[in-house]
Design an enzyme around this catalytic site. Structure first.
Site, PDB file in Angstrom:
ATOM      1  N   GLY A  46       0.804  -1.216   0.000  1.00 28.97           N
ATOM      2  CA  GLY A  46       0.000   0.000   0.000  1.00 28.97           C
ATOM      3  C   GLY A  46       0.834   1.262   0.000  1.00 28.97           C
ATOM      4  O   GLY A  46       1.775   1.414  -0.785  1.00 28.97           O
ATOM      5  N   CYS A  47       0.491   2.173   0.907  1.00 29.30           N
ATOM      6  CA  CYS A  47       1.149   3.482   0.961  1.00 29.30           C
ATOM      7  C   CYS A  47       2.643   3.390   1.264  1.00 29.30           C
ATOM      8  O   CYS A  47       3.394   4.311   0.950  1.00 29.30           O
ATOM      9  CB  CYS A  47       0.469   4.358   2.006  1.00 29.30           C
ATOM     10  SG  CYS A  47      -1.235   4.794   1.601  1.00 29.30           S
ATOM     11  N   ALA A  48       3.089   2.303   1.882  1.00 31.47           N
ATOM     12  CA  ALA A  48       4.512   2.132   2.193  1.00 31.47           C
ATOM     13  C   ALA A  48       5.308   1.625   0.995  1.00 31.47           C
ATOM     14  O   ALA A  48       6.542   1.571   1.042  1.00 31.47           O
ATOM     15  CB  ALA A  48       4.687   1.168   3.363  1.00 31.47           C
ATOM     16  N   GLY A  49       4.614   1.256  -0.088  1.00 32.36           N
ATOM     17  CA  GLY A  49       5.275   0.571  -1.190  1.00 32.36           C
ATOM     18  C   GLY A  49       6.340   1.372  -1.906  1.00 32.36           C
ATOM     19  O   GLY A  49       7.364   0.814  -2.333  1.00 32.36           O
ATOM     20  N   LEU A  80       4.306   4.873   5.529  1.00 30.87           N
ATOM     21  CA  LEU A  80       3.671   3.861   6.379  1.00 30.87           C
ATOM     22  C   LEU A  80       2.578   3.165   5.594  1.00 30.87           C
ATOM     23  O   LEU A  80       1.937   3.759   4.733  1.00 30.87           O
ATOM     24  CB  LEU A  80       3.071   4.530   7.622  1.00 30.87           C
ATOM     25  CG  LEU A  80       4.036   5.388   8.440  1.00 30.87           C
ATOM     26  CD1 LEU A  80       3.263   6.148   9.516  1.00 30.87           C
ATOM     27  CD2 LEU A  80       5.119   4.543   9.070  1.00 30.87           C
TER      28      LEU A  80
END
Length: 360
Positions: free
Chosen positions: A143-146, A345
């Site tokens: 997700g956003c941490a990718g 994160l």
């Protein structure tokens, strides 16, 4: 040490003002969600002005099967990947001469908003000219941490292979996951926040020589962090109709208590204090997330101003967003030896931190 040489980003074609998205959401959920008018204030309070999508507004008024959504994801993710790779390897803001895709040694493809086997990078290689021995490293589910994780894994690869040239490609089509029959607050919050985007960065090992006329970020090190038993903080519920967003209201509180020890421990490994960070390259998960960053790390709004501007103009595009932020920092004139921290994160619940130093 490995260095970030170039960035390419792509903005999908359908641009909508946040106020227009709010009106469309009101139309779709009228009489289906209690206290809707009150809940719709999340659109106004998020400090987002515009977002871009891969499909037009009328698409959201219609029903779509998981199969239809995913077929469109595969088609557009391939197209957008080709676009950002070409932009990255020919970007005159960073490269004096083009980088041939045939010279790329590895592709790290990052996404969480669709499913494809073979992964999208294999489909891209049928469009652009790559070596048939290029290493493929698809990453799904962060997700956003990718985006930050992709940079970290490129660093690892370049440490092992100092002659390597690596592309990190992030594509997220969050709009294709929209569920008009999901009346949960998580879905409403996600609808107010998420958007589509694509980005690519070129990262090279120590022994790669490229002429440049400005300081670029070198990667000093990276660290991952995972929180046990936190699967319900953010992610997807996979149902018959597709991917349904999981988005806990506790995220800012978690950041405030969990992020600071993680980052300070990471920085101490390199004898760096948080007040030495000049360029704070933060994934703008949302207004509250950026405020939580500031409180946890004793930062000012000046440190998060670039992230806030990306959030205002693009919303949260999941994994590519931090690379949009990175691009803006790389376009600025940076003094040699300026330190930066790239952080994001995502589901897990997890974090990824990358320590940068701008060098000539």
């Amino acid at each position: 040490m490995p260095k970030i040489i170039s960035v390419g980003t792509y903005t999908p074609p359908y641009s909508l003002a946040q106020s227009n998205i709010e009106q469309l959401t009101k139309e779709l959920f009228q009489h289906k969600i209690s206290r809707l008018e009150r809940l719709l204030k999340v659109f106004e309070n998020g400090e987002i002005e515009t977002r871009n999508f891969c499909v037009p507004p009328n698409w959201y008024r219609e029903a779509h099967t998981f199969e239809e959504r995913n077929a469109l994801y595969i088609q557009l993710a391939t197209e957008y990947s080709v676009e950002v790779i070409q932009r990255c390897v020919t970007n005159r803001a960073f490269l004096q001469t083009d980088m041939a895709t045939t010279d790329i040694d590895a592709i790290i493809f990052v996404s969480s908003t669709g499913i494809s086997t073979p992964s999208i990078d294999a489909r891209v290689m049928n469009v652009l000219s790559f070596s048939d021995s290029v290493v493929r490293i698809p990453i799904w589910g962060l997700g956003c941490a990718g985006g930050a994780a992709g940079v970290s894994r490129a660093y690892d690869y370049c440490k092992a292979h100092p002659n390597a040239k690596v592309l990190v490609v992030c594509v997220e089509l969050c709009s294709l996951t929209f569920q008009k029959e999901d009346y949960s607050k998580s879905n409403l919050v996600g609808t107010s926040l998420f958007a589509d985007g694509a980005a690519c960065v070129l990262i090279c090992g120590d022994d790669v020589k490229i002429e440049q006329d400005r300081a670029v970020p070198h990667i000093l090190g990276c660290q991952s962090k995972w929180m046990p038993d936190s699967e319900t903080v953010m992610g997807w519920d996979v149902k018959n109709g597709g991917l349904h967003v999981v988005f806990s209201k506790s995220i800012p509180a978690i950041i405030s208590s969990w992020l600071s020890p993680f980052i300070h421990e990471f920085l101490s490994t390199y004898n760096v204090l948080s007040d030495q960070i000049v360029n704070f390259v933060a994934h703008p998960g949302g207004k509250k997330v950026l405020t939580a960053y500031e409180e946890a790390l004793n930062l000012t709004r000046a440190h998060t101003s670039v992230s806030r501007e990306i959030l205002k103009r693009h919303g949260n595009m999941s994994s590519p967003t931090v690379l949009y932020v990175l691009e803006q920092f790389m376009l600025q004139e940076n003094q040699s030896n300026a330190l930066g921290l790239l952080v994001a994160l995502g589901p897990g619940f997890s974090g990824e931190a990358v320590l940068l130093e701008w060098r000539e």
